[in-house]
Design a protein around this motif. Structure first.
Motif, mmCIF file in Angstrom:
data_model
loop_
_atom_site.group_PDB
_atom_site.id
_atom_site.type_symbol
_atom_site.label_atom_id
_atom_site.label_comp_id
_atom_site.label_asym_id
_atom_site.label_seq_id
_atom_site.Cartn_x
_atom_site.Cartn_y
_atom_site.Cartn_z
ATOM 1 N N VAL A 264 0.319 -1.283 0.167
ATOM 2 C CA VAL A 264 0.180 -0.017 -0.050
ATOM 3 C C VAL A 264 0.993 0.814 -0.244
ATOM 4 O O VAL A 264 1.654 1.154 0.547
ATOM 5 N N TYR B 286 -0.594 8.699 -0.610
ATOM 6 C CA TYR B 286 -0.602 9.816 -1.350
ATOM 7 C C TYR B 286 -0.763 10.721 -0.676
ATOM 8 O O TYR B 286 -2.027 11.095 -0.333
ATOM 9 N N HIS C 124 -2.973 15.250 -1.397
ATOM 10 C CA HIS C 124 -3.123 15.299 -2.568
ATOM 11 C C HIS C 124 -3.285 17.291 -2.193
ATOM 12 O O HIS C 124 -4.310 17.611 -1.220
ATOM 13 N N THR D 26 -2.228 20.915 -7.228
ATOM 14 C CA THR D 26 -0.742 20.707 -7.422
ATOM 15 C C THR D 26 -1.068 19.339 -7.818
ATOM 16 O O THR D 26 -1.358 18.398 -7.809
ATOM 17 N N ALA D 27 0.249 18.437 -8.543
ATOM 18 C CA ALA D 27 -0.319 16.959 -8.453
ATOM 19 C C ALA D 27 -0.062 16.597 -6.734
ATOM 20 O O ALA D 27 1.095 16.682 -5.970
ATOM 21 N N PRO D 28 -0.267 15.509 -6.410
ATOM 22 C CA PRO D 28 -0.311 13.886 -5.204
ATOM 23 C C PRO D 28 0.932 14.274 -5.446
ATOM 24 O O PRO D 28 1.660 13.616 -6.150
ATOM 25 N N PHE E 178 3.621 12.356 -2.933
ATOM 26 C CA PHE E 178 4.139 10.742 -2.855
ATOM 27 C C PHE E 178 4.425 10.526 -1.209
ATOM 28 O O PHE E 178 5.998 10.936 -0.457
ATOM 29 N N TYR F 110 4.994 4.284 0.669
ATOM 30 C CA TYR F 110 5.417 3.214 -0.468
ATOM 31 C C TYR F 110 5.976 2.055 0.594
ATOM 32 O O TYR F 110 6.107 1.759 1.595
ATOM 33 N N ASP F 111 5.142 1.069 0.041
ATOM 34 C CA ASP F 111 5.675 -0.432 0.807
ATOM 35 C C ASP F 111 5.306 -0.981 2.577
ATOM 36 O O ASP F 111 5.626 -1.780 2.732
ATOM 37 N N TYR G 126 -5.013 10.044 0.054
ATOM 38 C CA TYR G 126 -5.460 8.972 -0.657
ATOM 39 C C TYR G 126 -4.578 7.384 -0.453
ATOM 40 O O TYR G 126 -3.062 7.914 -0.869
ATOM 41 N N TRP H 7 -4.278 -0.376 -11.502
ATOM 42 C CA TRP H 7 -4.194 0.074 -10.050
ATOM 43 C C TRP H 7 -5.407 0.641 -9.060
ATOM 44 O O TRP H 7 -5.956 1.399 -9.876
ATOM 45 N N PHE I 23 -7.288 3.434 -6.065
ATOM 46 C CA PHE I 23 -7.097 4.690 -5.250
ATOM 47 C C PHE I 23 -8.308 4.520 -4.110
ATOM 48 O O PHE I 23 -9.556 4.043 -5.058
ATOM 49 N N GLY J 145 -11.109 6.325 -1.889
ATOM 50 C CA GLY J 145 -11.918 7.194 -2.553
ATOM 51 C C GLY J 145 -11.434 8.365 -1.544
ATOM 52 O O GLY J 145 -12.327 9.895 -2.244
#
Lengths: 110, 121
Positions: free
Chosen positions: A34, A37, A39, A43-45, A47, A50-51, A88, A99, A101, A103
């Motif tokens: 999982v 992110y 947001h 702007t762009a989400p 990161f 991770y993992d 998200y 893939w 996401f 909600g």
């Protein structure tokens, strides 16, 4: 309606801790890593995790992640007003081969 | 470092085709360690993964179930770019569209600048 279920909104005071849940199934969260992110509008989400529980370089340790079975959780400690955003979860679904996401959860820092 | 530059119209009429292109620098669309995705974001639907293309000895594509009957994602090796076509659009397709690079770890680590596409007559 997303296959990954998140609460629509959470809120907490500055300096406090908040958790955001992400519930899935055996074909997605139960089988694959999982990620999370952040947001902000316009702007762009970004990161965050991770993992399940690792942070990319530059992400403060106020952000943490965990997974148990078919659910995952994002934790944020020492809340700041700048943390107000939509969050998200994301993962791969091995049955649908897509893939996906969650909600999204709107965090309000009161 | 990978950079993505999106282009395409910001206004599309209902029932017509939405077309966007994403130019890649810093990597090859034919890279065997990458996947090239389209994701959109709207207030009503949040982040929505639309699909991807990638090369592993041959080209592969995967599409989200919600748009599978209307979407095409194509690589263009001559221009090192990839494209999105979404047919028969409705106002519900109004969103900010992003092209997104998933690296060898399998995560979206680079996003294009985003294109607001409005579906309206």
């Amino acid at each position: 309606q997303s296959v990954l279920t998140q609460p629509p909104s959470v809120s907490a005071a500055p300096g406090q801790k908040v958790t955001i849940s992400c519930s899935g199934s055996s074909s997605n969260i139960g089988k694959n890593y999982v990620s999370w992110y952040q947001h902000l509008p316009g702007t762009a989400p970004k990161f965050l995790i991770y993992d399940n529980n690792k942070r990319p370089s530059g992400i403060p340790d106020r952000f943490s992640g965990s997974r148990s079975g078919t659910s995952a959780t994002l934790g944020i400690t020492g809340l700041q007003t700048g943390d107000e955003a939509d969050y998200y979860c994301g993962t791969w679904d091995s049955s649908l081969n897509v893939w996906m996401f969650g909600g999204g959860t709107k965090l309000t820092v009161l | 470092q990978v950079q993505l530059q999106q282009s395409g119209p910001g206004l599309v009429k209902p029932s017509q085709t939405l077309s966007l292109t994403c130019a890649i620098s810093g990597d090859s669309v034919s890279s065997k360690n990458a996947a090239w995705n389209w994701i959109r974001q709207s207030p009503s639907r949040g982040l929505e993964w639309l699909g991807r293309t990638y090369y592993r000895s041959k080209w592969h594509t995967d599409y989200a179930i919600s748009v599978k009957s209307r979407i095409t994602i194509n690589p263009d090796t001559s221009k090192n770019q990839f494209s999105l076509q979404l047919n028969s659009v409705t106002p519900e397709d109004t969103a900010v569209y992003y092209c997104v690079y998933y690296d060898s770890s399998g995560y979206p680590t680079k996003w294009g600048q985003g294109t607001l596409v409005t579906v309206s007559s």
